[in-house]
Write an enzyme that holds these catalytic residues in place. Sequence first.
Site: not given
Ligand code: BES
Ligand code: MN
Length: 497
Positions: A279, A353
């Site tokens: 990230k 997931r």
């Molecule tokens: N924990 C995150 C989702 C999230 C992101 C929650 C920002 C709250 C704020 C999750 O694990 C994630 O990183 N999801 C990705 C999925 C994508 C790579 C398909 C997302 O939402 O960017």
């Molecule tokens: Mn994630």
Amino acid sequence: MEFTAKSGNPEKQRTACIVVGVYEPRRLSPAAERLDQISDGFISSLIRRGDLEGKIGQTLLLHSVPNTLCDRILLVGCGRERELHDSQYRKIIATTTTTLNDIGAMEAVFYLTELHIKGRDNHWNIRQAIETVENSLYRFDQLKTKKDSARRPLRKIVLSISSRRELSDSDAAVNEGYAIAHGVKQAKDLGNLPGNICTPSYLAEQALEMAEEFDSISTEIIEQAEMEQLGMGSLLSVSMGSRQPPRLICMNHNKGGDSKPIVLVGKGLTFDAGGISLKPAAGMDEMKYDMCGGASVFGVMRAVAELKLPLNVIGVIPASENMPDGAANKPGDVVTSMSGQTIEILNTDAEGRLILCDALTYSEKFDPDVVIDIATLTGACVVALGQHASGLLSNHSPLAHDLINAGKSSGDRAWELPLWEEYSEQLKSPFADLANIGGREAGTITAACFLSNFTKKFHWAHLDIAGSAWLSGDKKGSTGRPVPLLTQYLLDRCQSK
Ligand code: BES
Ligand code: MN
Ligand code: ZN
């Protein structure tokens, strides 16, 4: 905080502070009216001079009001009577609470619980007042060496009810209020703890403590070796890049005889760096909140145990970190889940997931009546719904309906998104049964679609709490949601039995 529900006239209260409402424009609530009468118009004369318009957020503290037995009277603006809905009521209670805490009134009698809130009753007013007071006084200062605690903190609140007939129902409302507030507090505390303290093993220890604290709860912790035996290749692929070993936490509240259990599965990702699909740096600290689904399961288990609900409720929390490392999973890796289905990991940041799917398959062994998972799953859900509603997707419309209603009545709302099969096209992979991401469009739905491949054997709902579980900015902190929604759902289940 100590709460009691009582009926009684405001003029007869011997207390540090009486709290009564004033509507806009300058109209006294019935309790304020009574105090005004016995004080020969003392309050109305102040109001007429323009000291308080009655807008929400306004307060006026009165000393030595003639013919009363209390030390002080706090007038609180309630806005226009016709527009007094849930959120206004919560604001009124919150303003009152912080004011009382600041002025050093250690006890108070609230007549605000007698206000008429559209579509709500005495029971709701009382319970919501308790939840709101606790929310407004909440501080997370465990990790500060100097705590700025109030000199004379508010300790005791009497919540007024208009007639004695409502007393027994009010006691039930007080108990529910306490239980939900305690559950919310636990969820907030776990959420706010940083990733270096709140690790998967820390969560597992907390679950063992829950079993110590409550007779109705027993806890089982599944460690890495057992996960390997169970074939949880998807969950294990996420924890591989971390020095912290994963845990699968199972808490069981057993008070429902031989009825089928309600299983709650909470994402317990104690820190989500994204893995190899790292990230960006800005705001990454907030990914300590990626275990808030798991934290809400703790909170609900606490509320259910405190209320001794006659149900079987099982909380399952897959707990792991998601870190980049030489052993971490990589884009393109194919893993085999416990269900046997293979998954191509196209983005290691779509890890929620991956841990949930194995926990969902594991839940089959409980022969569940329903399974509800709770997860901070997608940034797309924050874009779609913001902080006000949790996303809801389900393979069983009566269950979705019950959860939406529980959200409405608890004031912790959810909003449904469609789980149409057309969306699953987006998860096709040339190399495995499923891909773990579905592209830019409809990210919350494709995430739920992914999970739906692991929930075919039971009635299931998914709550995406990415927007509702915590707040950012100057109000940064965990909200404890959706503990009120889920506890309400379980209370409703007890009613309908
Ligand atoms: N924990 C995150 C989702 C999230 C992101 C929650 C920002 C709250 C704020 C999750 O694990 C994630 O990183 N999801 C990705 C999925 C994508 C790579 C398909 C997302 O939402 O960017
Ligand atoms: Mn994630
Ligand atoms: Zn995550």
